[in-house]
Design an enzyme around this catalytic site. Structure first.
Site, PDB file in Angstrom:
ATOM      1  N   GLY A  15       0.834  -1.319   0.189  1.00  0.00           N
ATOM      2  CA  GLY A  15       0.003   0.082  -0.119  1.00  0.00           C
ATOM      3  C   GLY A  15       0.862   1.233   0.182  1.00  0.00           C
ATOM      4  N   CYS A  42       3.854  -8.708   1.889  1.00  0.00           N
ATOM      5  CA  CYS A  42       3.531  -9.472   1.059  1.00  0.00           C
ATOM      6  C   CYS A  42       4.821 -10.349   0.208  1.00  0.00           C
ATOM      7  CB  CYS A  42       2.903  -8.571  -0.080  1.00  0.00           C
ATOM      8  SG  CYS A  42       2.291  -9.639  -1.668  1.00  0.00           S
ATOM      9  N   CYS A  47       2.559 -13.243   0.735  1.00  0.00           N
ATOM     10  CA  CYS A  47       1.952 -14.007  -0.418  1.00  0.00           C
ATOM     11  C   CYS A  47       2.916 -14.490  -1.480  1.00  0.00           C
ATOM     12  CB  CYS A  47       1.168 -12.693  -1.405  1.00  0.00           C
ATOM     13  SG  CYS A  47       0.677 -11.319  -0.429  1.00  0.00           S
ATOM     14  N   LYS A  50       5.136 -17.446   0.323  1.00  0.00           N
ATOM     15  CA  LYS A  50       4.129 -18.457   0.583  1.00  0.00           C
ATOM     16  C   LYS A  50       3.937 -19.161  -0.670  1.00  0.00           C
ATOM     17  CE  LYS A  50       0.171 -17.949  -0.192  1.00  0.00           C
ATOM     18  NZ  LYS A  50      -0.722 -16.970   0.545  1.00  0.00           N
ATOM     19  N   GLY A 173      -4.492 -22.275  14.900  1.00  0.00           N
ATOM     20  CA  GLY A 173      -5.278 -21.362  14.080  1.00  0.00           C
ATOM     21  C   GLY A 173      -5.831 -22.088  13.159  1.00  0.00           C
ATOM     22  N   GLY A 175      -7.436 -19.897  10.295  1.00  0.00           N
ATOM     23  CA  GLY A 175      -7.551 -18.828   9.207  1.00  0.00           C
ATOM     24  C   GLY A 175      -6.795 -19.237   7.987  1.00  0.00           C
ATOM     25  N   TYR A 176      -6.416 -18.143   7.066  1.00  0.00           N
ATOM     26  CA  TYR A 176      -5.647 -18.537   5.893  1.00  0.00           C
ATOM     27  C   TYR A 176      -4.467 -18.926   6.283  1.00  0.00           C
ATOM     28  CZ  TYR A 176      -8.295 -14.861   3.067  1.00  0.00           C
ATOM     29  OH  TYR A 176      -9.230 -14.314   2.191  1.00  0.00           O
ATOM     30  N   VAL A 179      -4.156 -22.747   7.278  1.00  0.00           N
ATOM     31  CA  VAL A 179      -4.500 -23.657   6.408  1.00  0.00           C
ATOM     32  C   VAL A 179      -3.352 -23.827   5.296  1.00  0.00           C
ATOM     33  CG1 VAL A 179      -6.834 -24.128   6.909  1.00  0.00           C
ATOM     34  CG2 VAL A 179      -6.279 -22.488   5.083  1.00  0.00           C
ATOM     35  N   GLU A 180      -2.805 -22.468   5.036  1.00  0.00           N
ATOM     36  CA  GLU A 180      -1.901 -22.801   3.826  1.00  0.00           C
ATOM     37  C   GLU A 180      -0.715 -23.230   4.523  1.00  0.00           C
ATOM     38  OE1 GLU A 180      -3.330 -18.601   1.077  1.00  0.00           O
ATOM     39  OE2 GLU A 180      -1.495 -18.240   2.603  1.00  0.00           O
ATOM     40  N   ASP A 302      -2.841  -3.148   5.941  1.00  0.00           N
ATOM     41  CA  ASP A 302      -3.084  -3.920   7.113  1.00  0.00           C
ATOM     42  C   ASP A 302      -3.332  -3.165   8.447  1.00  0.00           C
ATOM     43  OD1 ASP A 302      -2.855  -6.033   5.647  1.00  0.00           O
ATOM     44  OD2 ASP A 302      -1.225  -6.851   6.269  1.00  0.00           O
ATOM     45  N   THR A 310      -3.191  -7.747   0.127  1.00  0.00           N
ATOM     46  CA  THR A 310      -2.397  -7.026  -0.535  1.00  0.00           C
ATOM     47  C   THR A 310      -3.202  -5.963  -1.639  1.00  0.00           C
ATOM     48  OG1 THR A 310      -0.518  -8.313  -0.461  1.00  0.00           O
ATOM     49  CG2 THR A 310      -0.816  -6.955  -2.514  1.00  0.00           C
ATOM     50  N   HIS A 436     -13.867 -26.729 -23.025  1.00  0.00           N
ATOM     51  CA  HIS A 436     -13.892 -28.166 -22.739  1.00  0.00           C
ATOM     52  C   HIS A 436     -12.495 -28.689 -23.281  1.00  0.00           C
ATOM     53  CE1 HIS A 436     -15.861 -31.781 -21.614  1.00  0.00           C
ATOM     54  NE2 HIS A 436     -15.259 -32.341 -23.121  1.00  0.00           N
ATOM     55  N   GLU A 441     -15.385 -25.071 -16.801  1.00  0.00           N
ATOM     56  CA  GLU A 441     -16.579 -25.099 -17.368  1.00  0.00           C
ATOM     57  C   GLU A 441     -17.825 -25.393 -16.360  1.00  0.00           C
ATOM     58  OE1 GLU A 441     -16.968 -28.047 -20.723  1.00  0.00           O
ATOM     59  OE2 GLU A 441     -15.301 -29.383 -19.555  1.00  0.00           O
TER      60      GLU A 441
HETATM   61  P1  NDP Z   1      -7.095 -15.037  10.236  1.00  0.00           P
HETATM   62  O1  NDP Z   1      -7.381 -13.794  11.247  1.00  0.00           O
HETATM   63  O2  NDP Z   1      -7.491 -15.319   9.145  1.00  0.00           O
HETATM   64  O3  NDP Z   1      -7.306 -16.157  11.276  1.00  0.00           O
HETATM   65  C1  NDP Z   1      -6.906 -16.339  12.802  1.00  0.00           C
HETATM   66  C2  NDP Z   1      -7.131 -17.577  13.294  1.00  0.00           C
HETATM   67  O4  NDP Z   1      -6.630 -17.686  14.445  1.00  0.00           O
HETATM   68  C3  NDP Z   1      -8.640 -17.770  13.393  1.00  0.00           C
HETATM   69  O5  NDP Z   1      -8.859 -19.081  12.844  1.00  0.00           O
HETATM   70  C4  NDP Z   1      -8.982 -17.432  14.892  1.00  0.00           C
HETATM   71  O6  NDP Z   1      -9.950 -18.174  15.239  1.00  0.00           O
HETATM   72  C5  NDP Z   1      -7.624 -17.965  15.417  1.00  0.00           C
HETATM   73  N1  NDP Z   1      -7.209 -17.036  16.613  1.00  0.00           N
HETATM   74  C6  NDP Z   1      -7.125 -15.999  17.013  1.00  0.00           C
HETATM   75  N2  NDP Z   1      -6.923 -15.762  18.169  1.00  0.00           N
HETATM   76  C7  NDP Z   1      -6.941 -16.814  18.833  1.00  0.00           C
HETATM   77  C8  NDP Z   1      -6.250 -17.287  20.007  1.00  0.00           C
HETATM   78  N3  NDP Z   1      -6.176 -16.258  20.991  1.00  0.00           N
HETATM   79  N4  NDP Z   1      -6.203 -18.593  20.285  1.00  0.00           N
HETATM   80  C9  NDP Z   1      -6.579 -19.373  19.603  1.00  0.00           C
HETATM   81  N5  NDP Z   1      -6.857 -19.303  18.139  1.00  0.00           N
HETATM   82  C10 NDP Z   1      -6.788 -17.718  17.687  1.00  0.00           C
HETATM   83  O7  NDP Z   1      -5.335 -14.477  10.720  1.00  0.00           O
HETATM   84  P2  NDP Z   1      -4.304 -15.332   9.806  1.00  0.00           P
HETATM   85  O8  NDP Z   1      -3.113 -14.879  10.545  1.00  0.00           O
HETATM   86  O9  NDP Z   1      -4.472 -16.476   9.256  1.00  0.00           O
HETATM   87  O10 NDP Z   1      -4.075 -14.372   8.467  1.00  0.00           O
HETATM   88  C11 NDP Z   1      -4.090 -12.878   8.747  1.00  0.00           C
HETATM   89  C12 NDP Z   1      -4.705 -12.205   7.529  1.00  0.00           C
HETATM   90  O11 NDP Z   1      -3.867 -12.254   6.544  1.00  0.00           O
HETATM   91  C13 NDP Z   1      -5.823 -12.975   7.032  1.00  0.00           C
HETATM   92  O12 NDP Z   1      -7.150 -12.806   7.913  1.00  0.00           O
HETATM   93  C14 NDP Z   1      -5.993 -12.450   5.654  1.00  0.00           C
HETATM   94  O13 NDP Z   1      -6.577 -11.287   5.604  1.00  0.00           O
HETATM   95  C15 NDP Z   1      -4.519 -12.090   5.213  1.00  0.00           C
HETATM   96  N6  NDP Z   1      -3.840 -13.512   4.407  1.00  0.00           N
HETATM   97  C16 NDP Z   1      -4.454 -13.465   3.184  1.00  0.00           C
HETATM   98  C17 NDP Z   1      -3.829 -14.558   2.356  1.00  0.00           C
HETATM   99  C18 NDP Z   1      -4.474 -14.649   1.148  1.00  0.00           C
HETATM  100  O14 NDP Z   1      -4.943 -13.971   0.441  1.00  0.00           O
HETATM  101  N7  NDP Z   1      -4.176 -15.910   0.580  1.00  0.00           N
HETATM  102  C19 NDP Z   1      -2.800 -15.529   3.053  1.00  0.00           C
HETATM  103  C20 NDP Z   1      -2.409 -15.341   4.405  1.00  0.00           C
HETATM  104  C21 NDP Z   1      -2.779 -14.097   4.912  1.00  0.00           C
HETATM  105  P3  NDP Z   1     -11.445 -17.566  15.254  1.00  0.00           P
HETATM  106  O15 NDP Z   1     -11.771 -18.188  13.732  1.00  0.00           O
HETATM  107  O16 NDP Z   1     -12.226 -18.640  16.415  1.00  0.00           O
HETATM  108  O17 NDP Z   1     -11.494 -16.262  15.512  1.00  0.00           O
END
Ligand code: NDP
Length: 454
Positions: A15, A42, A47, A50, A173, A175-176, A179-180, A302, A310, A436, A441
């Protein structure tokens, strides 16, 4: 009052660089400060590296699938150090590309830590620079909960520079990033577990997508533990880590990787010298034009915690540059219909409303869905399935959301996002000729809605 520069940007990430370059292009005198690495999260610890690791991890499947096409080769061997060294070389090249972009657009680059002295003054490397406008674009930083032994855990920041691939990894965790990286570690050969505090990972994503990825992870052998959280981490004499869960179960691993969200990076920025208000999570509060409560100070990306992606930081950077220096071309950033991909294996691509969001917004929805084995996997005994889903408004026929789990989901959803922005109806999808044989598709050949949920 005269200032040294028209805009001082703190942070040369996605940004900040976008705002700086375009502002300079519009004729403004611009300076940028960067204390860590050009290109920000990033390019350096997000990004870009990764995606290299995800490509690397996918080869373990590719070698296997190649045998179903008649290829034989020796047993594939993976060398983490080679991947990391090659990744580092490419990132270094990109750092220099960023340097060139800034310098060639006439931006003054200051490498060092910038601090705000007042609403119009920044101090960096012992020098004071006055600015009509200051932009905080300092990004985010991984956040690890306060638990005993947290110093034994790593985050994405460290994972990109590990000396060797751990034999066993416990990802915390859902989130993104979780799992990545679970996909990366598993694909590269580490025995990988993912521990998430809720019922199912990827909260906020379409439920069907979450369940599908859950099934695929299980088929691959990623050890998933939901409704679980860490109480403490202890280092053992042999260097391994003992992880005690809140329910008192004990796990053993070699690496605990935390991906529990990111906090705004505002450390030692001199915020005490200005009147910049923060929200309840500590992100910089801004209005729709990215102005903080201090009129001369703006923030984006961010550090404002709106959408941590990004392309959104780029759009926000563009908007700031235009509003300040080309107001006749300014238009606000549209936060609707943001397409996004999760580079898990398999990938997720998504745009628009989830089924749950559509229903709770009051839409009567028709759901069209396909699950099938990708053609590339059909010559062998493989069980990975691709999932595609359209959420359609039953009254207007408009496609509200489009979701996919499968190879190249991000590539496919990018094109679909254009259609959704243009307001495409299901009929427009139906009238579009498929390519195809492709997976994509399927999105234009989904004919029968799923039966209405009782
Ligand atoms: P996220 O906010 O996506 O996920 C955080 C995860 O951690 C959630 O599952 C959350 O659970 C859990 N969590 C949060 N606090 C605690 C805690 N105190 N104890 C246990 N678990 C906890 O964050 P990420 O770190 O994965 O990524 C940050 C951001 O970066 C993403 O939101 C995304 O916007 C960006 N990003 C984008 C990518 C892409 O475009 N491919 C790739 C990587 C990052 P709960 O769901 O219960 O709140």
């Amino acid at each position: 009052m005269s200032f040294d520069v028209d805009l001082f940007v703190i942070g040369a990430g996605s940004g900040g660089v976008r705002a700086a370059r375009f502002s300079a292009g519009f004729g403004a005198r611009v300076a940028v400060a960067e204390s860590r690495y050009l290109g920000g999260t990033c390019v350096n610890v997000g990004c870009v590296p990764k995606k290299f690791l995800v490509y690397g991890a996918h080869f373990s499947d590719d070698f296997d699938v190649a045998s179903s096409f008649g290829w034989t080769a020796g047993k594939p061997q993976f060398d983490w150090a080679t991947l990391i060294a090659n990744k580092n070389r490419e990132i270094h090249r990109l750092n220099e590309v960023y340097r060139g972009l800034l310098l060639n657009s006439g931006v003054a680059l200051h490498e060092g830590h910038a601090r705000l002295l007042d609403a119009h003054t920044v101090e960096i490397n012992g020098q004071r620079i006055s600015a009509a406008n200051i932009l905080i674009a300092t990004g985010g930083w991984p956040q690890v909960p306060e638990i005993p032994g947290k110093e034994h855990a790593i985050t994405s920041n460290e994972a990109f520079f590990l000396k060797q691939l751990p034999r066993r990894v416990l990802v915390i965790g859902g989130g993104y990033i979780a799992v990545e990286f679970a996909s990366i570690f598993h694909g590269l050969g580490a025995k990988t577990s993912l521990l998430y505090r809720g019922d199912m990972f990827l909260r906020g994503f379409d439920q069907g997508v979450r369940e599908h990825l859950n099934e695929e992870f299980q088929k691959k052998g990623v050890d998933l533990r939901f409704k679980a959280d860490v109480a403490r981490i202890d280092k053992q004499a042999d260097g391994s880590l003992k992880v005690t869960l809140k329910d008192e179960r004990v796990l053993e691993t070699d690496c605990v990787f935390y991906a529990t969200g990111r906090r705004p990076m505002l450390d030692n920025l001199g915020l005490e010298n200005v009147n910049v208000a923060l929200d309840d999570k500590g992100f910089v509060k801004v209005d729709e034009q990215y102005r903080s409560s201090e009129p001369s100070i703006l923030a984006l990306g961010d550090v404002i915690g709106k959408v941590q992606l990004t392309p959104m930081a780029l759009a926000e950077g563009m908007a700031v540059a235009r509003r300040l220096f080309r107001p006749e071309e300014y238009h606000p950033v549209d936060y609707q219909l943001i397409p996004t991909a999760v580079f898990s294996l398999p990938n997720i691509g998504t745009v628009g409303l989830t089924e749950e969001e559509a229903r709770s917004a009051g839409h009567t929805v028709k759901i069209f869905q396909a699950k099938f084995r990708p053609m590339k996997l059909s010559l062998g005994d493989y069980h990975e399935k691709t999932m595609m889903k359209l959420v359609v408004d039953a009254d207007s026929d408009k496609v509200l959301g489009c979701h996919m789990v499968g190879p190249d989901a991000g590539e496919i959803i990018q094109g679909i996002a254009v259609a959704l922005r243009a307001g495409a109806t299901k009929r427009v999808f139906d009238e579009t000729i498929g390519i195809h044989p492709t997976s994509a598709e399927e999105f234009v050949t989904l004919r029968t809605p799923l039966p209405e949920k009782k």
